[in-house]
Motif scaffolding. Sequence first.
Motif, PDB file in Angstrom:
ATOM      1  N   ALA A   1       3.075   6.783  -3.959  1.00  0.00           N
ATOM      2  CA  ALA A   1       3.622   5.800  -3.025  1.00  0.00           C
ATOM      3  C   ALA A   1       2.932   4.449  -3.177  1.00  0.00           C
ATOM      4  O   ALA A   1       3.570   3.397  -3.183  1.00  0.00           O
ATOM      5  CB  ALA A   1       3.484   6.308  -1.592  1.00  0.00           C
ATOM      6  N   ASP A   2       1.611   4.465  -3.318  1.00  0.00           N
ATOM      7  CA  ASP A   2       0.866   3.215  -3.431  1.00  0.00           C
ATOM      8  C   ASP A   2       1.158   2.520  -4.759  1.00  0.00           C
ATOM      9  O   ASP A   2       1.360   1.299  -4.799  1.00  0.00           O
ATOM     10  CB  ASP A   2      -0.632   3.500  -3.298  1.00  0.00           C
ATOM     11  CG  ASP A   2      -1.443   2.232  -3.109  1.00  0.00           C
ATOM     12  OD1 ASP A   2      -1.097   1.438  -2.215  1.00  0.00           O
ATOM     13  OD2 ASP A   2      -2.417   2.032  -3.861  1.00  0.00           O
TER      14      ASP A   2
ATOM     15  N   SER B   1       8.470   4.636  -3.479  1.00  0.00           N
ATOM     16  CA  SER B   1       7.345   4.895  -2.586  1.00  0.00           C
ATOM     17  C   SER B   1       7.769   5.800  -1.437  1.00  0.00           C
ATOM     18  O   SER B   1       7.123   6.815  -1.137  1.00  0.00           O
ATOM     19  CB  SER B   1       6.799   3.566  -2.047  1.00  0.00           C
ATOM     20  OG  SER B   1       5.696   3.771  -1.193  1.00  0.00           O
TER      21      SER B   1
END
Length: 532
Positions: A410-411, A422
């Motif tokens: 996600a980051d 993400s």
Amino acid sequence: MSEHPSEPKYADKAFYVTTPIYYVTAAPSIGSAYTTVAADVIARWHRQRGEAAWFLTGTDEHGQKVMQAAEQHDTDPREWTTRLVESEWKPVLDVIDASNDDFIRTTDHRHTERVQEFWQRLYDAGEVYQGEYEGPYCVACEEFKLDSELIEGEDGVKLCPIHERPVDIVSESNYFFPLSKYADRLLELYDANPTFVQPESARNEVISFVKQNLTDLSISRSTFDWGIRVPWDDKQVLYVWIDALLNYVTAIGYGDDDGQFERTWPADVQLVGRDILRFHAVIWPAMLMAAGLPVPRQVFAHGWLLVGGQKMSKSKATAIHPSEIIDTFGSDAYRYYFMKTIAFGSDGSFSWEHMSAVYESELANGLGNLASRVTSMVGRYFDGVLPGPGEASPAERALADALGDAAKTADEAMDRLAIHESLRAVEGFVSAVNLYVTEQEPWKVAKDDAARERLGTILYTAAESLRALAVLYAPVMPKTSRALWDSLGAAERLGGLEAQDVRDAGRWGQLPPGATVTKGASLFPRVEQADA
């Protein structure tokens, strides 16, 4: 949101994200709100990392299109724009939960004065010359068109390819910016910084345009007077785009000596719609080069929102106000839907049916049901006090690993502005936790007094998963995440949600046993209950 920014919050360079400033010819739509929500999610994600962030949006209030809209409503442009800004454009920011740090209007004195200073400097430096312009102009785009761009309508009438309206043939004595002389420098920029224009399709379009069609730009108009006066010739007004583009620097103190400009510029991400890409990826950096200023780090062009297979348009009566959707589904679901279901950078379609399906499956039955089940069982089986975990089985270890992978994915996706990827990673983890709870059957384990430690392990694992989800979803669904954080008793043990580093969300075991867990109101009430 105050018209004037507060004192700079940060000593170091802030992550600076902007939306385009929106034409105030009518009320906002889900099209403009789409860009604003995306910028908000990006800004919130960086803040959730503990980073400084500055988020700017605003309104573009000059030009022939705005003047004509005011005339159609029997009022003058200043009254028309002020009425719309105060009654629609600023209030919609609260409707969609935007966390912008500033809101700029191109009629603000701080903007108009700095725009005149900027162009006077370029004029004095020999970067402006006087000449004659004759050619097609689309008022809806506020753009001079090339003959090769136009499409043919009935009876051979030349039309704008975007608005499918007849163009005006304009003949004026204007001032020009020598855009063509910056072609090589622009191509060098695109080559040296391959991510300056994104996505790749947008980059290719811009490079092709600069190689083939770059001509000098008329920067003034003499046939109407609604605009910023040319500082060396008060009989003309500055072309709306070369006025509007400067908002990104005038809003952060260009020309001032308070240090905010230096702490904020260059912009890290400038979000634009595909139809205004050339202004931002060609004209804007050339203007900055001429002034000796750094160019933005990235211009990102997202796709169009389609309704009924067509680009949403006020003129075609396909525009939808955000409140029409939010009144039914809530602002968090609205933000989630548009950020999750549309690949950021591509066109996307909206339909009520699809919105309802996503709300029901991913939010109400997914995250909402998970939170309700877990908090309810902690209340029922442990009197609302989070139990400590016992020895982890392969199922718990697998879930912890899945969380680490989801948080990392996600980051990394957010850094690429792949907002949809993400959220897909986070939603995938929600599904994994729901499956874990279903397979572990804590309601059955609870019937065996000898398995109390195992029951505690299952519920701790599920609650710890929810802790991470509250952090990961905070930039996208701030209200839901805050409610979830509070229901887990996390604030009293870990501090406020805003203090949690999203990059650390995947580290397992942060929620302390003994936290007070409460079952609050449904995070996502059934749609038929949403109006209640």
